[in-house]
Design a protein around this motif. Structure first.
Motif, PDB file in Angstrom:
ATOM      1  N   GLY A   1      17.097  65.498  54.883  1.00  0.00           N
ATOM      2  CA  GLY A   1      18.836  65.614  55.350  1.00  0.00           C
ATOM      3  C   GLY A   1      19.930  64.624  55.317  1.00  0.00           C
ATOM      4  N   VAL A   2      19.824  63.674  55.632  1.00  0.00           N
ATOM      5  CA  VAL A   2      20.326  62.083  55.946  1.00  0.00           C
ATOM      6  C   VAL A   2      20.373  61.600  53.875  1.00  0.00           C
ATOM      7  CG1 VAL A   2      20.217  59.865  56.136  1.00  0.00           C
ATOM      8  CG2 VAL A   2      19.337  61.282  57.732  1.00  0.00           C
ATOM      9  N   GLU A   3      21.452  62.309  53.726  1.00  0.00           N
ATOM     10  CA  GLU A   3      22.041  61.350  52.013  1.00  0.00           C
ATOM     11  C   GLU A   3      22.483  60.263  52.120  1.00  0.00           C
ATOM     12  OE1 GLU A   3      24.814  63.959  50.607  1.00  0.00           O
ATOM     13  OE2 GLU A   3      24.508  65.214  51.924  1.00  0.00           O
ATOM     14  N   LYS A   4      22.515  59.544  51.150  1.00  0.00           N
ATOM     15  CA  LYS A   4      22.377  57.811  50.879  1.00  0.00           C
ATOM     16  C   LYS A   4      24.130  58.057  50.691  1.00  0.00           C
ATOM     17  CE  LYS A   4      21.098  54.144  47.745  1.00  0.00           C
ATOM     18  NZ  LYS A   4      20.640  53.721  46.973  1.00  0.00           N
ATOM     19  N   ILE A   5      24.545  56.888  51.644  1.00  0.00           N
ATOM     20  CA  ILE A   5      25.757  56.687  51.346  1.00  0.00           C
ATOM     21  C   ILE A   5      26.314  56.351  49.784  1.00  0.00           C
ATOM     22  CG2 ILE A   5      28.188  55.811  52.022  1.00  0.00           C
ATOM     23  CD1 ILE A   5      26.679  55.691  54.963  1.00  0.00           C
ATOM     24  N   ILE A   6      26.591  56.332  49.005  1.00  0.00           N
ATOM     25  CA  ILE A   6      27.296  56.041  48.017  1.00  0.00           C
ATOM     26  C   ILE A   6      28.747  55.027  47.793  1.00  0.00           C
ATOM     27  CG2 ILE A   6      27.677  56.608  45.162  1.00  0.00           C
ATOM     28  CD1 ILE A   6      26.237  58.977  45.389  1.00  0.00           C
ATOM     29  N   HIS A   7      29.032  53.993  48.216  1.00  0.00           N
ATOM     30  CA  HIS A   7      29.933  53.262  47.473  1.00  0.00           C
ATOM     31  C   HIS A   7      31.216  53.060  46.442  1.00  0.00           C
ATOM     32  CE1 HIS A   7      29.762  51.768  52.102  1.00  0.00           C
ATOM     33  NE2 HIS A   7      28.291  51.834  51.715  1.00  0.00           N
ATOM     34  N   PRO A   8      31.607  53.669  46.115  1.00  0.00           N
ATOM     35  CA  PRO A   8      32.863  53.489  45.140  1.00  0.00           C
ATOM     36  C   PRO A   8      32.440  51.630  44.123  1.00  0.00           C
ATOM     37  CG  PRO A   8      34.289  53.684  46.649  1.00  0.00           C
ATOM     38  CD  PRO A   8      32.548  53.309  47.488  1.00  0.00           C
ATOM     39  N   PRO A   9      33.000  51.852  43.379  1.00  0.00           N
ATOM     40  CA  PRO A   9      32.442  50.400  42.396  1.00  0.00           C
ATOM     41  C   PRO A   9      33.469  49.653  42.346  1.00  0.00           C
ATOM     42  CG  PRO A   9      32.644  52.396  40.698  1.00  0.00           C
ATOM     43  CD  PRO A   9      32.420  53.154  41.923  1.00  0.00           C
ATOM     44  N   PHE A  10      35.233  50.031  43.509  1.00  0.00           N
ATOM     45  CA  PHE A  10      36.161  49.318  43.087  1.00  0.00           C
ATOM     46  C   PHE A  10      36.735  48.815  44.552  1.00  0.00           C
ATOM     47  CE2 PHE A  10      40.809  50.024  44.703  1.00  0.00           C
ATOM     48  CZ  PHE A  10      40.908  49.383  43.115  1.00  0.00           C
ATOM     49  N   LEU A  11      36.468  47.338  45.394  1.00  0.00           N
ATOM     50  CA  LEU A  11      36.936  47.146  46.278  1.00  0.00           C
ATOM     51  C   LEU A  11      38.202  46.312  46.399  1.00  0.00           C
ATOM     52  CD1 LEU A  11      35.586  46.175  49.465  1.00  0.00           C
ATOM     53  CD2 LEU A  11      34.367  44.440  47.957  1.00  0.00           C
ATOM     54  N   LYS A  12      38.669  46.671  47.121  1.00  0.00           N
ATOM     55  CA  LYS A  12      39.876  46.619  47.424  1.00  0.00           C
ATOM     56  C   LYS A  12      40.697  45.499  48.824  1.00  0.00           C
ATOM     57  CE  LYS A  12      45.183  48.046  47.979  1.00  0.00           C
ATOM     58  NZ  LYS A  12      46.130  49.187  47.850  1.00  0.00           N
ATOM     59  N   THR A  13      40.689  44.279  48.785  1.00  0.00           N
ATOM     60  CA  THR A  13      40.608  43.435  49.652  1.00  0.00           C
ATOM     61  C   THR A  13      41.080  41.981  49.727  1.00  0.00           C
ATOM     62  OG1 THR A  13      39.327  42.135  50.859  1.00  0.00           O
ATOM     63  CG2 THR A  13      38.667  42.037  49.326  1.00  0.00           C
TER      64      THR A  13
ATOM     65  N   HIS B   1      43.293  26.172  42.398  1.00  0.00           N
ATOM     66  CA  HIS B   1      44.312  25.512  41.382  1.00  0.00           C
ATOM     67  C   HIS B   1      45.777  25.798  43.043  1.00  0.00           C
ATOM     68  CE1 HIS B   1      45.230  29.936  39.954  1.00  0.00           C
ATOM     69  NE2 HIS B   1      46.090  29.100  40.366  1.00  0.00           N
ATOM     70  N   ILE B   2      45.434  26.623  44.274  1.00  0.00           N
ATOM     71  CA  ILE B   2      46.029  27.651  44.764  1.00  0.00           C
ATOM     72  C   ILE B   2      46.290  27.044  45.872  1.00  0.00           C
ATOM     73  CG2 ILE B   2      46.681  29.570  46.382  1.00  0.00           C
ATOM     74  CD1 ILE B   2      45.805  31.236  43.758  1.00  0.00           C
ATOM     75  N   LYS B   3      47.016  27.022  47.225  1.00  0.00           N
ATOM     76  CA  LYS B   3      46.500  25.941  48.043  1.00  0.00           C
ATOM     77  C   LYS B   3      45.451  26.688  48.985  1.00  0.00           C
ATOM     78  CE  LYS B   3      49.613  24.445  52.335  1.00  0.00           C
ATOM     79  NZ  LYS B   3      50.872  24.614  52.532  1.00  0.00           N
ATOM     80  N   GLU B   4      45.036  25.863  49.651  1.00  0.00           N
ATOM     81  CA  GLU B   4      43.458  26.735  49.926  1.00  0.00           C
ATOM     82  C   GLU B   4      44.528  27.574  51.279  1.00  0.00           C
ATOM     83  OE1 GLU B   4      39.701  24.943  53.259  1.00  0.00           O
ATOM     84  OE2 GLU B   4      40.706  23.853  51.270  1.00  0.00           O
ATOM     85  N   GLY B   5      43.790  28.916  51.698  1.00  0.00           N
ATOM     86  CA  GLY B   5      43.567  29.789  53.384  1.00  0.00           C
ATOM     87  C   GLY B   5      45.519  30.517  52.814  1.00  0.00           C
ATOM     88  N   ILE B   6      45.883  30.917  51.224  1.00  0.00           N
ATOM     89  CA  ILE B   6      46.745  31.443  51.071  1.00  0.00           C
ATOM     90  C   ILE B   6      46.168  33.640  51.704  1.00  0.00           C
ATOM     91  CG2 ILE B   6      48.474  32.694  49.676  1.00  0.00           C
ATOM     92  CD1 ILE B   6      49.446  30.123  49.652  1.00  0.00           C
ATOM     93  N   PRO B   7      46.282  34.131  51.675  1.00  0.00           N
ATOM     94  CA  PRO B   7      46.317  35.185  51.188  1.00  0.00           C
ATOM     95  C   PRO B   7      46.281  35.856  50.191  1.00  0.00           C
ATOM     96  CG  PRO B   7      47.556  35.297  52.985  1.00  0.00           C
ATOM     97  CD  PRO B   7      47.483  33.628  52.892  1.00  0.00           C
ATOM     98  N   LEU B   8      45.153  36.073  49.366  1.00  0.00           N
ATOM     99  CA  LEU B   8      45.648  36.504  48.202  1.00  0.00           C
ATOM    100  C   LEU B   8      44.762  38.545  48.101  1.00  0.00           C
ATOM    101  CD1 LEU B   8      43.863  34.169  45.906  1.00  0.00           C
ATOM    102  CD2 LEU B   8      46.550  34.549  46.436  1.00  0.00           C
ATOM    103  N   PRO B   9      45.787  39.030  47.774  1.00  0.00           N
ATOM    104  CA  PRO B   9      45.041  40.369  47.458  1.00  0.00           C
ATOM    105  C   PRO B   9      44.146  40.782  46.052  1.00  0.00           C
ATOM    106  CG  PRO B   9      47.514  40.952  47.201  1.00  0.00           C
ATOM    107  CD  PRO B   9      46.966  39.177  47.375  1.00  0.00           C
ATOM    108  N   THR B  10      42.854  40.847  46.355  1.00  0.00           N
ATOM    109  CA  THR B  10      42.058  40.955  45.358  1.00  0.00           C
ATOM    110  C   THR B  10      41.158  42.194  44.980  1.00  0.00           C
ATOM    111  OG1 THR B  10      41.482  38.569  46.567  1.00  0.00           O
ATOM    112  CG2 THR B  10      39.835  39.767  44.488  1.00  0.00           C
ATOM    113  N   ARG B  11      41.388  42.413  43.874  1.00  0.00           N
ATOM    114  CA  ARG B  11      40.436  43.601  43.369  1.00  0.00           C
ATOM    115  C   ARG B  11      39.154  43.258  42.422  1.00  0.00           C
ATOM    116  NH1 ARG B  11      43.987  44.524  46.349  1.00  0.00           N
ATOM    117  NH2 ARG B  11      45.911  45.373  45.926  1.00  0.00           N
TER     118      ARG B  11
END
Length: 197
Positions: A16-28, A65-75
């Motif tokens: 009865g337990v279905e496997k969770i399918i994660h989308p191939p897209f990650l936004k972080t 090449h970017i200063k360390e620790g700057i938060p970058l929106p990544t896909r």
């Protein structure tokens, strides 16, 4: 007898337990040069079948090449063969506005208080940086400036023509006292709420 019944119930539950399918897209958001296999990034990538070490190495190389620790929106776009495409955007407008204003965080009541000030020149420079992001290539610079001004107002930053450094230094000193008072009041409210429980 009871053991057999328990096994049958367990087998039925597994079906009865279905496997969770994660989308191939990650936004972080990932800090530049600081991608690591530690949570939350590592488990999110692992669930999608991405080799975490390869991802961290590639991300850190691309952001060296970017200063360390700057938060970058990544896909991250994960392909069926478990390879990935990486899209790294420039930091958010809010990050740039806070840095330009010289403050740590925006106003608690953005319509009623001013957390900091930036000049029109700051807005223009931030808009120029944001215009290079994917999604803004064909947007007029004037429209991007208006979006940045909207972001500034939403966090309580006032946009001015000119800014006198001495006056602004005094403003920031006064603002620091106000923020400390707000933090103190908030902490008192939390303590009072805990006492009621």
């Amino acid at each position: 007898m009871a053991a057999r019944g328990a096994r049958k119930v367990a087998k039925g539950a597994k079906r009865g337990v279905e496997k969770i399918i994660h989308p191939p897209f990650l936004k972080t958001n990932i800090n530049s040069c600081q991608a690591a296999p530690a949570p939350p990034l590592g488990p999110n990538l692992g669930q999608r079948g991405v080799q975490i070490a390869a991802f961290c190495k590639e991300f850190n190389e691309k952001t060296s090449h970017i200063k360390e620790g700057i938060p970058l929106p990544t896909r991250v776009f994960v392909k069926p063969d478990r390879t990935f495409d990486l899209l790294i955007k420039s930091p958010t407008s809010t990050y740039f506005l806070l840095m330009a204003a010289g403050i740590q965080k925006g106003a608690r009541n953005p319509g009623n208080e001013i957390a900091g000030k930036v000049t029109v020149k700051h807005i223009y420079e931030i808009a120029e940086i944001k215009s290079k992001d994917q999604g803004f290539e064909h947007v007029d610079l004037k429209n991007i400036c208006q979006l940045v001004i909207g972001a500034a107002h939403s966090i309580g930053i006032e946009v001015v023509k000119d800014l006198d450094p001495e006056e602004y230094g005094e403003f920031l000193a006064e603002r620091k006292l106000i923020v400390e008072q707000q933090d103190k009041e908030l902490e008192e409210k939390k303590q009072a709420k805990l006492l009621r429980l």
